[in-house]
Design a protein around this motif. Sequence first.
Motif, PDB file in Angstrom:
ATOM      1  N   LEU A 173     -46.388 -12.337  49.603  1.00 18.21           N
ATOM      2  CA  LEU A 173     -46.305 -13.654  49.004  1.00 18.21           C
ATOM      3  C   LEU A 173     -45.001 -14.030  49.610  1.00 18.21           C
ATOM      4  O   LEU A 173     -44.045 -13.504  49.601  1.00 18.21           O
ATOM      5  CB  LEU A 173     -46.268 -13.739  47.621  1.00 18.21           C
ATOM      6  CG  LEU A 173     -47.766 -13.348  47.038  1.00 18.21           C
ATOM      7  CD1 LEU A 173     -47.763 -13.434  45.414  1.00 18.21           C
ATOM      8  CD2 LEU A 173     -49.039 -14.444  47.367  1.00 18.21           C
ATOM      9  N   PHE A 174     -45.275 -15.499  50.056  1.00 20.11           N
ATOM     10  CA  PHE A 174     -44.022 -16.059  50.637  1.00 20.11           C
ATOM     11  C   PHE A 174     -43.533 -17.428  49.959  1.00 20.11           C
ATOM     12  O   PHE A 174     -44.660 -18.058  49.520  1.00 20.11           O
ATOM     13  CB  PHE A 174     -44.049 -16.266  52.209  1.00 20.11           C
ATOM     14  CG  PHE A 174     -44.379 -15.188  52.832  1.00 20.11           C
ATOM     15  CD1 PHE A 174     -43.283 -14.312  53.704  1.00 20.11           C
ATOM     16  CD2 PHE A 174     -45.655 -14.524  52.917  1.00 20.11           C
ATOM     17  CE1 PHE A 174     -43.732 -13.302  54.646  1.00 20.11           C
ATOM     18  CE2 PHE A 174     -45.889 -13.529  53.763  1.00 20.11           C
ATOM     19  CZ  PHE A 174     -44.954 -12.950  54.338  1.00 20.11           C
ATOM     20  N   ALA A 175     -42.253 -17.784  49.800  1.00 16.92           N
ATOM     21  CA  ALA A 175     -42.020 -19.124  49.447  1.00 16.92           C
ATOM     22  C   ALA A 175     -40.746 -19.568  49.944  1.00 16.92           C
ATOM     23  O   ALA A 175     -40.124 -18.601  50.684  1.00 16.92           O
ATOM     24  CB  ALA A 175     -41.739 -18.957  47.818  1.00 16.92           C
ATOM     25  N   ALA A 245     -49.589 -13.984  53.323  1.00 12.64           N
ATOM     26  CA  ALA A 245     -49.965 -13.723  54.961  1.00 12.64           C
ATOM     27  C   ALA A 245     -49.812 -12.343  54.836  1.00 12.64           C
ATOM     28  O   ALA A 245     -49.251 -11.539  53.935  1.00 12.64           O
ATOM     29  CB  ALA A 245     -48.915 -14.303  55.612  1.00 12.64           C
ATOM     30  N   PRO A 246     -50.248 -11.441  56.021  1.00 14.57           N
ATOM     31  CA  PRO A 246     -50.138 -10.275  55.937  1.00 14.57           C
ATOM     32  C   PRO A 246     -48.647  -9.656  56.179  1.00 14.57           C
ATOM     33  O   PRO A 246     -48.021 -10.274  56.824  1.00 14.57           O
ATOM     34  CB  PRO A 246     -50.956  -9.880  57.415  1.00 14.57           C
ATOM     35  CG  PRO A 246     -51.929 -11.133  57.611  1.00 14.57           C
ATOM     36  CD  PRO A 246     -51.084 -12.122  57.129  1.00 14.57           C
ATOM     37  N   THR A 247     -48.616  -8.794  55.412  1.00 11.28           N
ATOM     38  CA  THR A 247     -47.129  -7.910  55.591  1.00 11.28           C
ATOM     39  C   THR A 247     -46.761  -7.504  56.955  1.00 11.28           C
ATOM     40  O   THR A 247     -45.580  -7.634  57.325  1.00 11.28           O
ATOM     41  CB  THR A 247     -47.212  -6.684  54.700  1.00 11.28           C
ATOM     42  OG1 THR A 247     -47.467  -7.323  53.273  1.00 11.28           O
ATOM     43  CG2 THR A 247     -45.823  -6.185  54.459  1.00 11.28           C
ATOM     44  N   ALA A 248     -47.869  -7.217  57.698  1.00 10.51           N
ATOM     45  CA  ALA A 248     -47.430  -6.917  59.194  1.00 10.51           C
ATOM     46  C   ALA A 248     -46.518  -7.828  60.162  1.00 10.51           C
ATOM     47  O   ALA A 248     -45.935  -7.421  60.887  1.00 10.51           O
ATOM     48  CB  ALA A 248     -48.754  -6.175  59.997  1.00 10.51           C
ATOM     49  N   ILE A 249     -46.827  -9.003  59.487  1.00  6.19           N
ATOM     50  CA  ILE A 249     -45.995 -10.258  60.084  1.00  6.19           C
ATOM     51  C   ILE A 249     -44.902 -10.985  59.495  1.00  6.19           C
ATOM     52  O   ILE A 249     -44.770 -11.833  59.676  1.00  6.19           O
ATOM     53  CB  ILE A 249     -47.136 -11.151  61.063  1.00  6.19           C
ATOM     54  CG1 ILE A 249     -47.790 -11.748  59.775  1.00  6.19           C
ATOM     55  CG2 ILE A 249     -47.995 -10.509  62.071  1.00  6.19           C
ATOM     56  CD1 ILE A 249     -48.731 -12.892  60.305  1.00  6.19           C
ATOM     57  N   VAL A 261     -39.725 -13.391  51.458  1.00  2.00           N
ATOM     58  CA  VAL A 261     -40.642 -12.544  50.829  1.00  2.00           C
ATOM     59  C   VAL A 261     -40.486 -12.770  49.351  1.00  2.00           C
ATOM     60  O   VAL A 261     -39.395 -12.340  48.708  1.00  2.00           O
ATOM     61  CB  VAL A 261     -40.939 -11.160  51.302  1.00  2.00           C
ATOM     62  CG1 VAL A 261     -41.975 -10.472  50.546  1.00  2.00           C
ATOM     63  CG2 VAL A 261     -41.375 -11.354  52.705  1.00  2.00           C
ATOM     64  N   VAL A 262     -41.510 -13.019  48.399  1.00  2.00           N
ATOM     65  CA  VAL A 262     -41.662 -12.870  46.976  1.00  2.00           C
ATOM     66  C   VAL A 262     -41.790 -11.476  46.580  1.00  2.00           C
ATOM     67  O   VAL A 262     -40.907 -10.856  45.973  1.00  2.00           O
ATOM     68  CB  VAL A 262     -42.509 -13.770  46.424  1.00  2.00           C
ATOM     69  CG1 VAL A 262     -42.454 -13.807  44.715  1.00  2.00           C
ATOM     70  CG2 VAL A 262     -42.276 -15.323  46.505  1.00  2.00           C
ATOM     71  N   ALA A 263     -42.960 -10.924  47.170  1.00  2.00           N
ATOM     72  CA  ALA A 263     -43.310  -9.499  47.056  1.00  2.00           C
ATOM     73  C   ALA A 263     -44.458  -9.173  47.661  1.00  2.00           C
ATOM     74  O   ALA A 263     -45.360  -9.952  48.270  1.00  2.00           O
ATOM     75  CB  ALA A 263     -44.046  -9.444  45.671  1.00  2.00           C
ATOM     76  N   SER A 264     -44.416  -7.924  48.140  1.00  2.00           N
ATOM     77  CA  SER A 264     -45.953  -7.095  48.886  1.00  2.00           C
ATOM     78  C   SER A 264     -46.872  -6.624  47.912  1.00  2.00           C
ATOM     79  O   SER A 264     -46.274  -5.795  47.113  1.00  2.00           O
ATOM     80  CB  SER A 264     -45.246  -6.236  49.993  1.00  2.00           C
ATOM     81  OG  SER A 264     -44.402  -6.877  50.917  1.00  2.00           O
ATOM     82  N   LEU A 265     -47.911  -6.779  47.965  1.00  2.00           N
ATOM     83  CA  LEU A 265     -49.010  -6.521  47.207  1.00  2.00           C
ATOM     84  C   LEU A 265     -49.796  -5.312  47.926  1.00  2.00           C
ATOM     85  O   LEU A 265     -50.711  -5.577  48.546  1.00  2.00           O
ATOM     86  CB  LEU A 265     -49.916  -7.532  46.657  1.00  2.00           C
ATOM     87  CG  LEU A 265     -49.431  -8.776  46.371  1.00  2.00           C
ATOM     88  CD1 LEU A 265     -50.217  -9.635  46.001  1.00  2.00           C
ATOM     89  CD2 LEU A 265     -48.305  -8.852  45.092  1.00  2.00           C
ATOM     90  N   GLU A 266     -49.431  -3.940  47.412  1.00  2.00           N
ATOM     91  CA  GLU A 266     -50.146  -2.861  47.958  1.00  2.00           C
ATOM     92  C   GLU A 266     -51.662  -2.930  47.655  1.00  2.00           C
ATOM     93  O   GLU A 266     -52.179  -2.207  48.571  1.00  2.00           O
ATOM     94  CB  GLU A 266     -49.424  -1.496  47.401  1.00  2.00           C
ATOM     95  CG  GLU A 266     -48.030  -1.360  47.711  1.00  2.00           C
ATOM     96  CD  GLU A 266     -47.650  -1.404  49.241  1.00  2.00           C
ATOM     97  OE1 GLU A 266     -48.748  -0.577  50.051  1.00  2.00           O
ATOM     98  OE2 GLU A 266     -46.752  -1.683  49.620  1.00  2.00           O
TER      99      GLU A 266
END
Length: 301
Positions: A173-175, A245-249, A261-266
């Motif tokens: 998640l991005f902001a 958006a995908p974490t890969a990018i 990045v707010v957080a990555s969701l596994e």
Amino acid sequence: MDQLNLRHLHYFWVISREGSIARASEVLDLAPQTLSGQLATFEQAVGGQLFKRQHRRLILTDLGQLVQAYADDIFALTGELSEALKLPPTHRPLNLFAGISASIHKLIAYRLLQPAMKLGREVRLECRTGRAEDLLLSLKRGELDVVLTDRMPTAEPSERLAVHRLSSSTISLFAAPDMAKELQRGFPQSLNRQPLLANATDAPYFHKLMNWLTLNNVRMELVARIDDSALIKVFGREGLGLFAAPTAIQEEVCRQYQVAVVASLEEVTDQLYAVTRSRKLTHAAVKAICEGPIQGSKESS
């Protein structure tokens, strides 16, 4: 005219370049009477006079100019084909017609296509974006060589499409930076009632994200649905909401759009596939794509 006689068209084309039947007959190694008869047959087929005589020179009529314009293109391509066929097979230009689901992020699509562009030979790439269902139909018709999609296709038993697993990425998640910093505290409950920007192209990972929010008792406010991945990020950069958006990018996303990045969701992933008409990969560029990020394939029926 049901079928165009290309030999007659070629005779006409040479006559138009040389300006007379006599000179054209020398170029074509035909008797002037024979060439004149072939031209008359072609004029009858196209339904009109192609030349008018001016002194001793043949001048194109309006119809002749129209036919010549097409003939120029046809025989220019014929010449290019002749030259290409003289090259060793590995040096010939390779045409690649790729379909890309609109829900796939453009940076991801570029990465998936990269192996085809690094073959060490000229690849002429043509991309078409759209709904996965429409692209798969074009693939079955032979209009595309490969379809890149983010959902496992379903096929009738007679279709025998080959599905090649490419890559998988978690979702982040991005902001805007200030908003991201604030939401990192108390995550994921901090997301409650926050504005969310959605992908209007029905990306599968977005449905997984909504399920994840429900499981974590989080309810966000959907403020916009946007079918352009770049525009979503512009809205996010301006503080109008969070986007996924995908974490890969994530590095490219943060750098290009000045977001954080707010957080990555596994638990939320984006799976990508390449679909071909056959399991046997004879097209060098398609093979490079399918064997790029993750090797291996699964055939659907």
